[in-house]
Design a protein around this motif. Structure first.
Motif, PDB file in Angstrom:
ATOM      1  N   ILE A 194     -25.608  27.070 -26.336  1.00  0.00           N
ATOM      2  CA  ILE A 194     -25.654  28.477 -26.070  1.00  0.00           C
ATOM      3  C   ILE A 194     -25.369  28.708 -24.576  1.00  0.00           C
ATOM      4  CG2 ILE A 194     -26.823  30.627 -26.276  1.00  0.00           C
ATOM      5  CD1 ILE A 194     -28.103  29.784 -28.712  1.00  0.00           C
ATOM      6  N   ILE A 195     -24.507  29.902 -24.539  1.00  0.00           N
ATOM      7  CA  ILE A 195     -24.263  30.187 -22.975  1.00  0.00           C
ATOM      8  C   ILE A 195     -24.918  31.679 -22.983  1.00  0.00           C
ATOM      9  CG2 ILE A 195     -22.389  31.061 -21.418  1.00  0.00           C
ATOM     10  CD1 ILE A 195     -20.468  28.639 -22.646  1.00  0.00           C
ATOM     11  N   VAL A 196     -25.614  31.732 -21.869  1.00  0.00           N
ATOM     12  CA  VAL A 196     -26.174  33.147 -21.675  1.00  0.00           C
ATOM     13  C   VAL A 196     -25.487  33.525 -20.413  1.00  0.00           C
ATOM     14  CG1 VAL A 196     -28.382  34.635 -20.984  1.00  0.00           C
ATOM     15  CG2 VAL A 196     -28.458  32.668 -23.046  1.00  0.00           C
ATOM     16  N   LEU A 197     -24.966  35.033 -20.542  1.00  0.00           N
ATOM     17  CA  LEU A 197     -24.289  35.537 -19.424  1.00  0.00           C
ATOM     18  C   LEU A 197     -25.213  36.832 -18.899  1.00  0.00           C
ATOM     19  CD1 LEU A 197     -20.786  35.668 -20.800  1.00  0.00           C
ATOM     20  CD2 LEU A 197     -21.794  33.945 -19.186  1.00  0.00           C
ATOM     21  N   ASP A 198     -25.482  36.566 -17.685  1.00  0.00           N
ATOM     22  CA  ASP A 198     -26.623  37.511 -17.060  1.00  0.00           C
ATOM     23  C   ASP A 198     -25.737  38.210 -16.064  1.00  0.00           C
ATOM     24  OD1 ASP A 198     -28.619  38.951 -15.901  1.00  0.00           O
ATOM     25  OD2 ASP A 198     -29.155  37.119 -14.631  1.00  0.00           O
ATOM     26  N   SER A 199     -25.560  39.672 -16.519  1.00  0.00           N
ATOM     27  CA  SER A 199     -24.934  40.992 -15.582  1.00  0.00           C
ATOM     28  C   SER A 199     -23.561  40.630 -15.376  1.00  0.00           C
ATOM     29  CB  SER A 199     -25.793  41.131 -14.464  1.00  0.00           C
ATOM     30  OG  SER A 199     -27.105  41.349 -14.853  1.00  0.00           O
ATOM     31  N   LEU A 200     -22.762  40.109 -16.379  1.00  0.00           N
ATOM     32  CA  LEU A 200     -21.439  39.932 -15.868  1.00  0.00           C
ATOM     33  C   LEU A 200     -20.772  41.231 -16.224  1.00  0.00           C
ATOM     34  CD1 LEU A 200     -19.624  37.040 -15.453  1.00  0.00           C
ATOM     35  CD2 LEU A 200     -19.000  37.458 -17.871  1.00  0.00           C
ATOM     36  N   GLU A 201     -19.753  41.474 -15.305  1.00  0.00           N
ATOM     37  CA  GLU A 201     -19.218  42.898 -15.273  1.00  0.00           C
ATOM     38  C   GLU A 201     -17.618  42.816 -15.443  1.00  0.00           C
ATOM     39  OE1 GLU A 201     -20.623  44.799 -11.815  1.00  0.00           O
ATOM     40  OE2 GLU A 201     -22.600  45.034 -12.555  1.00  0.00           O
ATOM     41  N   ASP A 202     -16.950  42.086 -15.393  1.00  0.00           N
ATOM     42  CA  ASP A 202     -15.646  41.735 -15.344  1.00  0.00           C
ATOM     43  C   ASP A 202     -15.078  41.450 -16.805  1.00  0.00           C
ATOM     44  OD1 ASP A 202     -12.882  41.244 -15.216  1.00  0.00           O
ATOM     45  OD2 ASP A 202     -12.850  40.064 -13.479  1.00  0.00           O
TER      46      ASP A 202
END
Length: 241
Positions: free
Chosen positions: A92-100
Motif C-alpha cells: 500500500i502507498i500512503v500519500l501525505d499532503s500531496l497537492e499536485d
C-alpha cells in the motif's frame, strides 16, 4: 466528466446518492439548514468562500451559492484494498499532503505498474481524485483503488496492527537499497517540498532516503514513488534467490 455539481436542487439530489464527494463550497452567509444538515450527516468537508470564488469555479453560471466537488471515481475503503493483496505480500502507498494532481495521476500509473494493492490519501490539505488526475493517470485510476481517510496517522496505526511495516521516504533515512522492503509494505510519500509531516513520520517504522549526487536536493513525489516502489518489486523478485 465535470468536477463540479452546483445549484441547491442539484447538490441536494447529489447528497442523497452514494456518489463520492470531495468537498462542499458554500458562499458566505449561505442559508439552507436542511441541505447543510444533510452535508454534515455525510461528514463532508465544508468550505466557506466568497461569491467571486464560486463564480470563477463555474465560469459565471448560476450556482446559487453552493458547489460540490465530486470525484470521477468512487473511493474505496482500506478494508477493500486489503482484500486485493496476498497475505505477507501486500503493498500500500500512503500519500501525505500531496497537492499536485499531476503528481497524484503519475503515482497511480506507478502503482498500477508495480502491482500496488491500493493508495491512501487524506481528506484534508491534499489533492483528491479529479478529472485532471484521471487524465494524467491514463487509465490507472480505474485499476488502482484509492481510499480517502480523515486521519492519516490513525489509518497508518491500523495498517501496522494488520501486520504492515511502514517505511517513510525521508532524506534522513538510510539509503533505500539498504532498507528491508519485503513482507506487507506500507510506503509513505510526503507532499511536494514539505515531505512527510511530523505526526505521520512518527508513525513510520523506518525511514528510507534516495541518495542524490547532483545539485538537485529532492525529487518530485511521483519520481520518488517510482524509485521506492520498484525497489519493493526488486526485493520481492529476489526473495529466495
Amino acid at each position: 466528466m465535470s468536477d463540479f455539481v452546483f445549484g441547491k436542487n442539484s447538490v441536494k439530489e447529489l447528497l442523497q446518492t452514494d456518489r463520492s464527494i470531495n468537498k462542499l463550497f458554500l458562499v458566505k452567509g449561505f442559508k439552507d439548514d436542511e441541505l447543510i444538515k444533510l452535508a454534515k450527516s455525510k461528514r463532508l468537508i465544508i468550505k466557506t468562500v466568497d461569491k467571486k470564488k464560486l463564480d470563477s469555479m463555474t465560469g459565471g453560471k448560476n450556482h446559487q451559492g453552493i458547489i460540490a466537488s465530486v470525484s470521477p471515481k468512487d473511493y474505496a475503503d482500506i478494508e477493500q484494498i486489503l482484500q486485493n493483496g496476498e497475505e505477507g505480500r501486500r503493498f500500500i502507498i500512503v500519500l501525505d499532503s500531496l497537492e499536485d494532481p499531476h503528481n497524484l495521476g503519475a503515482i497511480l500509473r506507478v502503482a498500477d505498474g508495480a502491482k500496488v494493492d491500493g493508495v491512501v490519501i487524506p481528506k484534508n490539505r491534499a489533492v483528491p481524485l479529479t478529472s485532471t488526475v484521471a487524465k494524467v493517470a491514463a487509465g490507472a485510476m480505474e485499476t488502482v483503488p484509492v481510499a480517502q481517510v480523515t486521519n492519516l496517522s490513525r489509518s497508518i496505526e491500523e495498517l501496522k496492527d494488520k501486520g504492515f511495516w511502514v517505511t517513510g521516504a525521508d532524506p534522513k533515512g538510510q539509503p533505500f537499497y539498504k532498507s528491508d522492503l519485503k513482507g506487507n509494505v506500507c510506503l509513505v510519500i510526503g507532499g511536494e517540498g514539505k515531505g512527510i509531516t511530523r505526526l505521520v513520520k512518527e508513525k513510520c517504522d523506518f525511514l528510507a532516503s534516495i541518495p542524490l549526487s547532483g545539485k538537485v536536493t529532492s525529487l518530485n513525489a511521483a519520481t520518488a514513488t517510482a524509485i521506492l516502489s520498484y525497489e519493493v518489486v526488486r526485493q520481492r523478485a529476489n526473495e529466495g534467490s
